[in-house]
Scaffold this active site. Structure first.
Site, PDB file in Angstrom:
ATOM      1  N   ASP B  18       0.824  -1.209   0.000  1.00  0.00           N
ATOM      2  CA  ASP B  18       0.000   0.000   0.000  1.00  0.00           C
ATOM      3  C   ASP B  18       0.857   1.257   0.000  1.00  0.00           C
ATOM      4  O   ASP B  18       0.473   2.294  -0.556  1.00  0.00           O
ATOM      5  CB  ASP B  18      -0.930  -0.001   1.230  1.00  0.00           C
ATOM      6  CG  ASP B  18      -2.163   0.854   1.036  1.00  0.00           C
ATOM      7  OD1 ASP B  18      -2.302   1.475  -0.037  1.00  0.00           O
ATOM      8  OD2 ASP B  18      -2.991   0.925   1.950  1.00  0.00           O
ATOM      9  N   HIS B 209      -7.582  -1.568   8.988  1.00  0.00           N
ATOM     10  CA  HIS B 209      -6.673  -0.879   8.069  1.00  0.00           C
ATOM     11  C   HIS B 209      -7.095   0.592   8.028  1.00  0.00           C
ATOM     12  O   HIS B 209      -8.095   0.933   7.404  1.00  0.00           O
ATOM     13  CB  HIS B 209      -6.788  -1.537   6.687  1.00  0.00           C
ATOM     14  CG  HIS B 209      -5.982  -0.899   5.594  1.00  0.00           C
ATOM     15  ND1 HIS B 209      -4.801  -1.443   5.133  1.00  0.00           N
ATOM     16  CD2 HIS B 209      -6.182   0.224   4.860  1.00  0.00           C
ATOM     17  CE1 HIS B 209      -4.316  -0.683   4.162  1.00  0.00           C
ATOM     18  NE2 HIS B 209      -5.137   0.339   3.978  1.00  0.00           N
ATOM     19  N   HIS B 211      -6.279   4.769   7.456  1.00  0.00           N
ATOM     20  CA  HIS B 211      -5.457   5.807   6.844  1.00  0.00           C
ATOM     21  C   HIS B 211      -5.548   7.062   7.713  1.00  0.00           C
ATOM     22  O   HIS B 211      -6.537   7.275   8.410  1.00  0.00           O
ATOM     23  CB  HIS B 211      -5.937   6.109   5.415  1.00  0.00           C
ATOM     24  CG  HIS B 211      -5.447   5.116   4.410  1.00  0.00           C
ATOM     25  ND1 HIS B 211      -4.941   5.467   3.188  1.00  0.00           N
ATOM     26  CD2 HIS B 211      -5.363   3.755   4.461  1.00  0.00           C
ATOM     27  CE1 HIS B 211      -4.581   4.386   2.516  1.00  0.00           C
ATOM     28  NE2 HIS B 211      -4.829   3.337   3.253  1.00  0.00           N
ATOM     29  N   CYS B 242      -2.954   9.518  -0.719  1.00  0.00           N
ATOM     30  CA  CYS B 242      -4.348   9.487  -1.136  1.00  0.00           C
ATOM     31  C   CYS B 242      -4.430  10.126  -2.511  1.00  0.00           C
ATOM     32  O   CYS B 242      -3.980  11.260  -2.687  1.00  0.00           O
ATOM     33  CB  CYS B 242      -5.198  10.274  -0.137  1.00  0.00           C
ATOM     34  SG  CYS B 242      -6.924  10.352  -0.597  1.00  0.00           S
ATOM     35  N   ASN B 251      -1.542   5.699   4.728  1.00  0.00           N
ATOM     36  CA  ASN B 251      -1.651   4.733   5.813  1.00  0.00           C
ATOM     37  C   ASN B 251      -1.117   5.309   7.122  1.00  0.00           C
ATOM     38  O   ASN B 251      -0.223   6.139   7.144  1.00  0.00           O
ATOM     39  CB  ASN B 251      -0.792   3.500   5.497  1.00  0.00           C
ATOM     40  CG  ASN B 251      -1.254   2.790   4.251  1.00  0.00           C
ATOM     41  OD1 ASN B 251      -2.109   1.925   4.316  1.00  0.00           O
ATOM     42  ND2 ASN B 251      -0.713   3.176   3.100  1.00  0.00           N
TER      43      ASN B 251
END
Lengths: 313, 313
Positions: B18, B209, B211, B242, B251
């Site tokens: 990611d 998960h 962000h 993003c 993240n």
């Protein structure tokens, strides 16, 4: 977090003081005044508008008198001045500050480095400042800097913090701020200390001042709020920094805090759209990006058109 | 937070997947392998090491096979591969991934944009992938992207999220990830949804998960942890971003999360000093600063010499 009605959270905006004090770029007096005037219409009940410290020590805020004289006072806003000693208090009173924020560190080493005074000398100076304000409408707030840790000494004894709070109350402080000066607090410690101090004073008299130096600013806000704290300092854009960590965040970011309150459902009375617009003017004023996130990312409700191609996995 | 013994928090490191997927700078295969090998000795039990997505869609990770073949496998580490469809699953199995992370979005619009499939088409593809893995040691994790909000649709119905979790469990997923794909979660919502999902699966099977797009990443971790979640994705340095918010965080940052755990007293088994050292190599590798704070600020225990002059008020 449970599904309850939440009490109002009070934000004291500190960008004009804690935000600007470390900036390398000089901000002209009219720009400072314009910033404070804009903040005065955004719904804040309290703004820390400057400090009356030696101009040699903090040149960025050497125009405190001019700023306080030129701002348009909103009668709904309490304009606070940070004051380290008697000379600063006299200047703040001449400048018609509504509240004096008297600061000393729980850490003796930090207080000596910052104030060139021992803690006892600071307290003795504060006693004289309290006398200066007797019979006036000016209120007094006592800040315990390095409450949650000192960059020189490390851990701070929690009994020492509460003993300073007690001394402040004996001196006649009407408000107390517990300050995490260099971002060393953690949520477990915050809950423990806030509970102890709320055994001495009501939530309406306690302010928490958190820095996001290690990414825990808003975590600590929630931990403090959950055990009853209701007043928090924050800085537009996250303006401010840490002298020991180039590039690290300083104060928690006001619009990030207010956005969190909106999403959780905590009332606050502040115009978030106005804050975001104002925060987005700061990079041009100061020549660098801000650490705050919401001014970059927008609010949850700011939806995006569907793009061509994969967006993210 | 009360003074209790805390359960262990499991961190799955996702920087190689990611973190890197959105990077403009191409990272050579040996550099990816070196990063994963270094992470493999830092105490993580799980590393998401790559994705098997169309190379046109995510060119930054087009060398997934080579990466998986060249890394030094630590037998204590589960190496996970993100997989969107059957072709990706076949590539991941050929590459000896230990676990397939199958991803679809709760938001139909987001799934169509990302996967070019409806949710039902994704689920049908996943059923076939589950068949591929039957009788092997390879485990299957189902991720619900946009669980906490969609950048196109806005709010996501919580019943929809739990119905997807139920479908995943019927399909034979051994783990579930609830993903806040673009940082729209808030702690109250997180606590509510995590409680619901923990009514269906044990904490050992649930990963969160988050962000940090709007500054709430670690707030949401604490909210989830407090209601029983124990597994979290995080990315070294906060690597990632993003696509809708240039400059905003992606993240949550692994070393910031681990540092928080250390300060609070939550066990994790990860070598924070090693993480910080490794994180500090990322700006040179990728040509920009990272959003993580602790690699810049250091740990609380990294004390500073007393400087000449005022440090901060």
């Amino acid at each position: 977090m449970s599904d309850v009605q939440y009490d109002k959270l009070i934000v004291q905006e500190v960008a004009p003081r804690d935000g600007l004090q470390i900036e390398k770029t000089w901000v002209d007096t009219p720009d400072k005044v314009a910033l404070i005037d804009a903040l005065s219409t955004a719904g804040f009940s309290r703004i820390e508008a400057g400090s009356f410290v030696s101009p040699k020590a903090i040149p960025a805020l050497r125009d405190g008198e001019a700023v306080f004289h030129q701002i348009h006072r909103n009668p709904e806003v309490i304009y606070v001045a940070l004051v380290p000693n008697r000379r600063g208090a006299e200047r703040a009173l001449e400048s018609r500050a509504d509240e004096l924020n008297l600061v000393m560190s729980a850490s003796q080493t930090h207080n000596l480095a910052n104030m060139r005074m021992t803690r006892d000398q600071s307290l003795a100076a504060f006693a004289k400042i309290v006398e200066l304000t007797r019979g006036t409408a000016v209120t007094r707030n006592g800040t315990v800097a390095t409450t949650f840790g000192c960059p020189f000494e490390g851990k701070i004894d929690e009994d020492l913090v509460t003993s300073i709070v007690d001394r402040y109350l004996e001196l006649g402080m009407q408000g107390i701020t517990l300050a995490d000066t260099t971002g060393m607090a953690n949520p477990r410690q915050v809950a423990r200390i806030v509970k102890r101090v709320l055994g001495r004073i009501p939530a309406s008299a306690l302010t928490l001042h958190f820095h996001n130096t290690r990414g825990l600013g808003l975590v600590n806000v929630m931990a403090a709020y959950e055990v009853g704290a209701r007043r928090f300092d924050a800085s537009l854009g996250g303006l401010g920094g840490c002298p020991f960590a180039p590039g690290a965040s300083g104060n928690i970011c006001t619009e990030d805090l207010v956005n969190m309150c909106d999403e959780v459902g905590i009332p606050h009375g502040i115009d978030l759209d106005k804050l975001i617009t104002l925060s987005r003017t700061l990079p041009a004023l100061l020549g660098h990006e801000m650490s705050g996130q919401v001014a970059k990312a927008g609010r949850n409700k700011d939806l995006h058109p569907v793009p061509d191609g994969i967006v993210c996995m």
